[in-house]
Design an enzyme around this catalytic site. Structure first.
Site, short mmCIF file in Angstrom:
data_model
loop_
_atom_site.label_atom_id
_atom_site.label_comp_id
_atom_site.label_asym_id
_atom_site.label_seq_id
_atom_site.Cartn_x
_atom_site.Cartn_y
_atom_site.Cartn_z
N ARG A 55 6.92 85.10 3.94
CA ARG A 55 6.99 83.68 3.61
C ARG A 55 5.64 83.16 3.10
O ARG A 55 5.55 82.09 2.51
CB ARG A 55 7.45 82.87 4.84
CG ARG A 55 8.07 81.52 4.45
CD ARG A 55 8.63 80.74 5.62
NE ARG A 55 7.60 80.28 6.53
CZ ARG A 55 7.45 80.67 7.78
NH1 ARG A 55 8.30 81.54 8.31
NH2 ARG A 55 6.47 80.21 8.53
N TYR A 109 16.56 66.28 -16.83
CA TYR A 109 17.67 67.13 -16.38
C TYR A 109 18.43 66.34 -15.30
O TYR A 109 17.81 65.74 -14.41
CB TYR A 109 17.09 68.44 -15.82
CG TYR A 109 18.11 69.34 -15.19
CD1 TYR A 109 19.27 69.70 -15.86
CD2 TYR A 109 17.91 69.85 -13.91
CE1 TYR A 109 20.21 70.53 -15.27
CE2 TYR A 109 18.84 70.70 -13.32
CZ TYR A 109 20.00 71.02 -14.01
OH TYR A 109 20.92 71.84 -13.43
N ASP A 182 7.70 68.94 -16.31
CA ASP A 182 8.67 70.04 -16.37
C ASP A 182 8.57 70.63 -17.78
O ASP A 182 8.95 69.99 -18.76
CB ASP A 182 10.08 69.49 -16.08
CG ASP A 182 11.13 70.60 -16.03
OD1 ASP A 182 10.96 71.61 -16.74
OD2 ASP A 182 12.12 70.44 -15.29
N LYS A 207 15.33 80.12 -17.01
CA LYS A 207 15.57 79.91 -18.44
C LYS A 207 14.71 80.87 -19.28
O LYS A 207 14.85 82.07 -19.16
CB LYS A 207 15.32 78.44 -18.77
CG LYS A 207 16.03 77.47 -17.83
CD LYS A 207 17.53 77.65 -17.90
CE LYS A 207 18.38 76.71 -17.08
NZ LYS A 207 18.03 76.36 -15.74
C1 LIG Z 1 14.59 71.09 -17.65
C2 LIG Z 1 15.14 71.70 -16.41
N1 LIG Z 1 14.42 71.60 -15.26
C3 LIG Z 1 14.87 72.13 -14.10
C4 LIG Z 1 16.08 72.79 -14.04
C5 LIG Z 1 16.55 73.35 -12.74
O1 LIG Z 1 16.38 74.72 -12.72
P1 LIG Z 1 17.22 75.71 -11.77
O2 LIG Z 1 18.63 75.70 -12.27
O3 LIG Z 1 16.50 77.00 -11.92
O4 LIG Z 1 17.13 75.15 -10.41
C6 LIG Z 1 16.85 72.91 -15.20
C7 LIG Z 1 18.15 73.61 -15.16
O5 LIG Z 1 18.89 73.61 -16.12
C8 LIG Z 1 16.37 72.35 -16.42
O6 LIG Z 1 17.07 72.43 -17.56
#
Ligand SMILES: Cc1ncc(COP(=O)(O)O)c(C=O)c1O
Length: 393
Positions: A55, A109, A182, A207
């Protein structure tokens, strides 16, 4: 070293005993011991680097963290179980000692918006949503609410607005609020927000970084100021990324530069083709010279690398017509994700932005006619041919 050289060398080839593995193996051990108890004590106390308990540290995960830290230019990086966990942890770290108020982009998102409203909202955190591409509006919101954190996406999901991270970072810093960016859609190949003054960078490693549709993971790259508290939270809460996922993500990153170059080029060709199609009402692509943020793109992004995402509205379409179009696609995969080697199409109203009410979606410009396309590494001609046969006409 140039970016593409770092992708294949950083983090790897650390000495293990008297040999060096050419790629970092998957360490599955949950705990580690040393020659002396004194040394284990120093490792637990973080006076000496090394794993002690899964952890806290894992050598495979550490290799991935070192790699991404190098690519984003961070002070320190932590990997966690998903992109959403990375968003959650970064927000917690920002708000621990700061006002429980957030100023956030009004088109994020869907799950991020939902998390701010429901999870953090339930804990008493107020979130004020604002158009972060309108700097005057952002500055006014920051001055009025004096937030403990500002949250933006460098390229927004799904409408692909591109915010001026450098200017937003200056506004946030002036107010004493860490800027959390992000950077999932841009990747560090296109933009490195920490170099522009951001405090923490988030990735859904699911992604482009992993890139092959076989990993769920997240990363937080941090400046010095926020790294200690992030580390304490990760070690206490245990939202760690597993070593297998870390291995796959690292393997994926080795081809990130090649993939991104091809995917960006494919997206550009697809966007131009879609814009000329009579069934397409509107195309959203950051490389379009008429894009509302074209000046920011030209200032902050590399020439010809404007992302591999394209969104478009089907003329006069609702859910039924969009579904009929998507069901006709033969090569393009209609599943929820993006950034993979295969092209993917998604219906935001059904998946990424499902948690928002129809009214909320309409207010932020996500119409029932909107399709989001993630360009893969296939031949552009094949992606276009598939779209052409599905659109008809
Ligand atoms: C811009 C963005 N941030 C965060 C996330 C969340 O990622 P995760 O699905 O790996 O939790 C996504 C998921 O599509 C995303 O498109």
């Amino acid at each position: 070293m140039k970016f593409e050289s770092k992708t294949v060398h950083a983090g790897d080839r650390k000495k293990a005993g008297n040999y060096v593995p050419v790629t970092t193996p998957i360490y599955t051990a949950s705990s580690y011991f040393y020659d002396t108890m004194d040394q284990l004590d120093r490792v637990f106390g973080r006076e000496e680097q090394g794993p002690s308990y899964a952890r806290y540290d894992n050598p495979t995960v550490t290799a991935l963290q070192d790699l991404v830290n190098e690519l984003e230019g961070g002070h320190g990086t932590l990997a966690c179980s998903s992109g959403m966990m990375a968003v959650h942890l970064a927000l917690l770290a920002a708000l621990v000692d700061r006002p429980k108020r957030v100023v956030a982009g009004n088109v994020l998102y869907g799950a991020t918006t939902h998390m701010l409203m429901t999870v953090f909202g339930a804990l008493g955190v107020e979130t004020h949503f604002v158009d972060v591409c309108d700097l005057a509006a952002l500055e006014a919101a920051v001055a009025e609410h004096q937030p403990g954190a500002v949250v933006v996406e460098s390229v927004s999901n799904p409408l692909l607005r591109v915010c001026a991270v450098d200017k937003i970072a200056a506004i946030s810093r002036h107010a004493g609020a860490p800027l959390i960016v992000d950077n999932t859609f841009a990747t560090p190949m296109l933009l490195r927000p920490l170099e522009l003054g951001a405090s923490m960078v988030i990735h859904s490693a699911t992604k482009y970084l992993a890139g092959h549709g076989d990993v769920l993971g997240g990363l937080i790259v941090s400046d010095k100021e926020n790294f200690e508290v992030l580390t304490t939270l990760l070690r206490t809460m245990g939202p760690n990324l597993g070593p297998f996922e870390a291995y796959l993500t690292m393997r994926g990153i080795k081809t990130l530069a090649l993939r991104m170059e091809k995917q960006c080029a494919n997206a550009r060709k697809v966007a131009a083709w879609l814009a000329a199609h009579p069934r397409v009402e509107c195309v959203y692509f950051p490389g379009d010279p008429n894009h509302p943020d074209a000046a920011t793109v030209a200032r902050l992004y590399p020439k010809d690398l404007h992302g591999a995402m394209v969104a478009f509205d089907l003329r006069g379409a609702g859910k039924q017509e969009v579904f009929a179009f998507m069901e006709k696609l033969e090569m393009i995969v209609c599943a929820t994700s993006l950034g993979d080697v295969h092209s993917m199409a998604l219906y935001p109203a059904m998946s990424s932005h499902r948690d928002l009410s129809p009214k909320h979606r309409e207010r932020i410009g996500i119409r029932d006619s909107l399709v989001r396309l993630s360009a893969g590494i296939e031949a552009a001609e094949d992606i276009i041919a598939d779209l052409a046969q599905a659109l008809g006409g």
